[in-house]
Design an enzyme around this catalytic site. Sequence first.
Site, PDB file in Angstrom:
ATOM      1  N   LYS A   1      42.671 -85.569  56.209  1.00 19.19           N
ATOM      2  CA  LYS A   1      42.655 -84.721  57.570  1.00 19.19           C
ATOM      3  C   LYS A   1      42.741 -85.937  58.869  1.00 19.19           C
ATOM      4  O   LYS A   1      43.465 -85.069  60.035  1.00 19.19           O
ATOM      5  CB  LYS A   1      42.095 -83.564  57.316  1.00 19.19           C
ATOM      6  CG  LYS A   1      42.237 -82.380  56.014  1.00 19.19           C
ATOM      7  CD  LYS A   1      41.347 -81.168  56.056  1.00 19.19           C
ATOM      8  CE  LYS A   1      41.488 -80.769  54.873  1.00 19.19           C
ATOM      9  NZ  LYS A   1      40.672 -79.183  54.989  1.00 19.19           N
TER      10      LYS A   1
ATOM     11  N   LYS B   1      50.176 -74.505  52.269  1.00 14.25           N
ATOM     12  CA  LYS B   1      50.176 -73.726  53.488  1.00 14.25           C
ATOM     13  C   LYS B   1      50.613 -73.982  54.533  1.00 14.25           C
ATOM     14  O   LYS B   1      50.972 -74.088  56.480  1.00 14.25           O
ATOM     15  CB  LYS B   1      49.385 -72.890  53.933  1.00 14.25           C
ATOM     16  CG  LYS B   1      47.834 -72.444  54.348  1.00 14.25           C
ATOM     17  CD  LYS B   1      46.945 -71.448  53.971  1.00 14.25           C
ATOM     18  CE  LYS B   1      45.382 -72.017  54.202  1.00 14.25           C
ATOM     19  NZ  LYS B   1      44.773 -71.479  53.689  1.00 14.25           N
TER      20      LYS B   1
ATOM     21  N   LYS C   1      51.011 -81.269  46.081  1.00 14.04           N
ATOM     22  CA  LYS C   1      50.631 -79.631  45.779  1.00 14.04           C
ATOM     23  C   LYS C   1      50.969 -78.678  46.594  1.00 14.04           C
ATOM     24  O   LYS C   1      51.205 -79.128  47.425  1.00 14.04           O
ATOM     25  CB  LYS C   1      48.782 -79.554  45.989  1.00 14.04           C
ATOM     26  CG  LYS C   1      48.282 -78.003  45.857  1.00 14.04           C
ATOM     27  CD  LYS C   1      46.595 -77.880  46.018  1.00 14.04           C
ATOM     28  CE  LYS C   1      46.227 -76.240  45.763  1.00 14.04           C
ATOM     29  NZ  LYS C   1      44.990 -76.443  45.589  1.00 14.04           N
TER      30      LYS C   1
END
Length: 332
Positions: free
Chosen positions: A111, A199, A196
């Site tokens: 991130k 969203k 994966k």
Amino acid sequence: MARILSAIQPSGTLTIGNYLGALKNFVKLQDEHECLFFIVDQHAITVPQDRLELRKKIKELTALYLACGLDPEKATIFVQSEVPGHTQLAWMLTCNTSMGELERMTQFKDKSQKQAAKGQGIGVGLFMYPVLMAADILLYDVDFVPVGDDQKQHLELTRDLAERFNNRFGETFKIPEPLIAKTGARIMSLQEPTKKMSKSDDNPRNFILMTDEPNVIRKKIKSAVTDSDGIIAFDRENKPGLSNLLEIYSVITGESIDSIVARYEGCGYGQFKSDLAEVVVAELEPIQNRMKELLNSPIIDEVLDRGAEQANKLAFKKVKKVEHKMGLGRKK
């Protein structure tokens, strides 16, 4: 009954991967266990959020919880920030956590790289949020935490912190165990089936949102990556795209993958994808309709108010116990 806890961030709209990997299982778990399902809005603010949009997403996610079948009569449903014990315990755990432990967290590395690529600073909250996640879990003496493969590291940190605290201050926290679904735990991207479904993906063709219109769903499944041999078979290594679609079909219908493969023997991918699209639409349309009804009713606030009250009763006891063990406050 065993106590189970799980939570989802109210950032963005959930995908069918979130539904099949988490929410659909939540509905089953509430019938067999004591469950706490909440919305981690404090985790969401580790990256910039629009305040009005965040509040909107909290209500939408609650509506989705209820529309998918979570029952406030069976499970405690609440918002993280409405239970002060989460951040209170997080600070006490932070004081028993090393920098090295947090620097090793792979999600922080991933991130922070994305934040840097966007030219944004890396906030301390992004670094510290695994401790808040540990507090979320340890606050309620849970037995099991449903986790995907990518979340195992966070639960291991939680277990390490609990054991360390217990060794130093005496028995305080229950050591939680992971609960990993055998199927549907890791639904993959439609266009990049080796990663994966997320969203937060920049390419909308990679995921199916829970709010996607039927024709959008059909189009996304039709364009999903498969391979060139045209043979319906489950093989994660050599046919990752098709295997992902087979798993979606299986988890929604409850039919075994072997049975689905046998039924489509000799058929091309076109017929299989067309049928899968209708299976997905049939699963999501009732949920979408129920969500719309709930968003225009007072039920959401009633459920969250009651959930916060129930969660606060449990959290207050644990926070006071930890404070006492650490010598905080004036009372003995």
